[in-house]
Enzyme design. Structure first.
Site, PDB file in Angstrom:
ATOM      1  N   LYS A  14       0.831  -1.212   0.000  1.00 24.10           N
ATOM      2  CA  LYS A  14       0.000   0.000   0.000  1.00 24.10           C
ATOM      3  C   LYS A  14       0.865   1.262   0.000  1.00 24.10           C
ATOM      4  CE  LYS A  14      -2.156  -1.126   3.874  1.00 24.10           C
ATOM      5  NZ  LYS A  14      -1.597  -2.439   4.244  1.00 24.10           N
ATOM      6  N   ARG A  89      -9.394   0.648   9.281  1.00 22.37           N
ATOM      7  CA  ARG A  89      -8.968  -0.707   9.615  1.00 22.37           C
ATOM      8  C   ARG A  89     -10.012  -1.448  10.433  1.00 22.37           C
ATOM      9  NH1 ARG A  89      -3.122   0.048   9.139  1.00 22.37           N
ATOM     10  NH2 ARG A  89      -1.984  -1.840   9.615  1.00 22.37           N
ATOM     11  N   ARG A 128      11.665  -6.238   4.766  1.00 15.64           N
ATOM     12  CA  ARG A 128      11.566  -4.821   5.101  1.00 15.64           C
ATOM     13  C   ARG A 128      12.139  -4.552   6.502  1.00 15.64           C
ATOM     14  NH1 ARG A 128       5.614  -2.265   4.955  1.00 15.64           N
ATOM     15  NH2 ARG A 128       5.347  -3.385   6.897  1.00 15.64           N
ATOM     16  N   ARG A 134      11.534  -0.877  12.109  1.00 15.74           N
ATOM     17  CA  ARG A 134      10.211  -1.033  12.712  1.00 15.74           C
ATOM     18  C   ARG A 134      10.189  -2.276  13.585  1.00 15.74           C
ATOM     19  NH1 ARG A 134       5.381  -0.204   8.437  1.00 15.74           N
ATOM     20  NH2 ARG A 134       4.374  -1.403  10.078  1.00 15.74           N
ATOM     21  N   ARG A 146      -0.217  -9.382  13.566  1.00 19.43           N
ATOM     22  CA  ARG A 146      -0.778  -8.374  12.658  1.00 19.43           C
ATOM     23  C   ARG A 146      -1.653  -9.015  11.588  1.00 19.43           C
ATOM     24  NH1 ARG A 146       4.657  -5.894  11.190  1.00 19.43           N
ATOM     25  NH2 ARG A 146       3.619  -4.654   9.604  1.00 19.43           N
TER      26      ARG A 146
HETATM   27  P1  ADP Z   1       1.319  -2.293   8.062  1.00 21.67           P
HETATM   28  O1  ADP Z   1       0.320  -2.062   6.986  1.00 21.67           O
HETATM   29  O2  ADP Z   1       2.617  -2.835   7.551  1.00 21.67           O
HETATM   30  O3  ADP Z   1       0.793  -3.061   9.243  1.00 21.67           O
HETATM   31  P2  ADP Z   1       1.019   0.436   9.052  1.00 21.67           P
HETATM   32  O4  ADP Z   1       2.094   1.425   8.952  1.00 21.67           O
HETATM   33  O5  ADP Z   1      -0.221   0.669   8.254  1.00 21.67           O
HETATM   34  O6  ADP Z   1       1.746  -0.915   8.683  1.00 21.67           O
HETATM   35  O7  ADP Z   1       0.561   0.272  10.594  1.00 21.67           O
HETATM   36  C1  ADP Z   1       1.459  -0.008  11.616  1.00 21.67           C
HETATM   37  C2  ADP Z   1       0.703  -0.091  12.951  1.00 21.67           C
HETATM   38  O8  ADP Z   1       0.104   1.190  13.257  1.00 21.67           O
HETATM   39  C3  ADP Z   1      -0.445  -1.081  13.029  1.00 21.67           C
HETATM   40  O9  ADP Z   1      -0.022  -2.393  13.316  1.00 21.67           O
HETATM   41  C4  ADP Z   1      -1.288  -0.454  14.147  1.00 21.67           C
HETATM   42  O10 ADP Z   1      -0.755  -0.729  15.426  1.00 21.67           O
HETATM   43  C5  ADP Z   1      -1.156   1.030  13.917  1.00 21.67           C
HETATM   44  N1  ADP Z   1      -2.217   1.536  13.024  1.00 21.67           N
HETATM   45  C6  ADP Z   1      -2.046   2.069  11.790  1.00 21.67           C
HETATM   46  N2  ADP Z   1      -3.224   2.433  11.251  1.00 21.67           N
HETATM   47  C7  ADP Z   1      -4.172   2.094  12.165  1.00 21.67           C
HETATM   48  C8  ADP Z   1      -5.595   2.183  12.193  1.00 21.67           C
HETATM   49  N3  ADP Z   1      -6.285   2.697  11.153  1.00 21.67           N
HETATM   50  N4  ADP Z   1      -6.255   1.731  13.285  1.00 21.67           N
HETATM   51  C9  ADP Z   1      -5.574   1.224  14.329  1.00 21.67           C
HETATM   52  N5  ADP Z   1      -4.256   1.107  14.372  1.00 21.67           N
HETATM   53  C10 ADP Z   1      -3.544   1.538  13.299  1.00 21.67           C
END
Ligand code: ADP
Length: 190
Positions: A14, A89, A128, A134, A146
């Site tokens: 994404k 999400r 990654r 991270r 996750r």
């Molecule tokens: P990835 O898609 O690789 O999991 P992101 O950068 O989108 O990585 O998200 C990393 C973390 O940030 C998630 O595992 C969560 O803890 C938090 N997070 C991101 N977006 C949301 C959301 N919309 N709602 C709740 N937690 C979020």
């Protein structure tokens, strides 16, 4: 006005596709993960709160995420549209987003979901993690958490947009440019 939800499990690509889409369509990139990592880097209270959830691979509570997105949308008045990446999400977040956009006279144009098999996702995230710094990318148990959170809490969001006739799935395995072209073709039909 284009407002696109880019959807898919962690590691689906994404972020990579968002970067290309904002250049091509002049949209504002709204990645909740990036916003949280920015807060974390700046040591804000929000960043400290989010870190507890992020490091474990859990979701940050809806009300916290929704408030942050609301602020970002309100501060981007002159935008020609948004790419929502990693948000919504949960179904509650999707409902809140519809309300927020309506308040600003906008709506979601469509959701584009990147489909990638779980084994490939895990390989991509581990790769990654070697350079991303991270914490959530560097431990197999957290990656599994996750993916489980995605299946349990996030996948229903696809149904939410499907019911509105706004869902389109695209194969997320292959050349980055081929995937980008397919996404672009979908957007050009909106
Ligand atoms: P990835 O898609 O690789 O999991 P992101 O950068 O989108 O990585 O998200 C990393 C973390 O940030 C998630 O595992 C969560 O803890 C938090 N997070 C991101 N977006 C949301 C959301 N919309 N709602 C709740 N937690 C979020």
């Amino acid at each position: 006005m284009l407002n696109i939800v880019l959807f898919g499990p962690p590691g689906a690509g994404k972020g990579t596709q968002s970067e290309k889409l904002i250049t091509k369509y002049g949209l504002t990139h709204l990645s909740t993960g990036d916003l949280f990592r920015k807060h974390l880097g700046e040591g804000t209270d929000l960043g400290k709160l989010a870190k507890k959830y992020m490091d474990e691979g859990h979701l940050v509570p809806d009300e916290v995420v929704i408030q942050m997105v609301e602020d970002k949308i309100s501060n981007s008045e002159n935008s020609s549209g948004f790419i929502f990446d990693g948000f919504p999400r949960t179904t509650a977040q999707a409902e809140a987003l519809d309300k927020m956009l309506a308040n600003h006279g906008m709506a979601i144009s469509g959701m584009i979901a990147l489909d990638v098999p779980f084994q490939i996702l895990k390989e991509r995230i581990i790769e990654r993690g070697k350079t991303s710094n991270r914490v959530d990318d560097q431990n197999e148990e957290k990656i599994n958490t996750r993916i489980k959170v995605y299946l349990d809490e996030t996948l229903p969001v696809a149904k939410y947009y499907e019911k509105q006739g706004k869902f389109k799935e695209i194969n997320g395995v292959g050349e980055i440019n081929d995937i980008f072209n397919e996404i672009s073709e979908t957007i050009d039909r909106y």
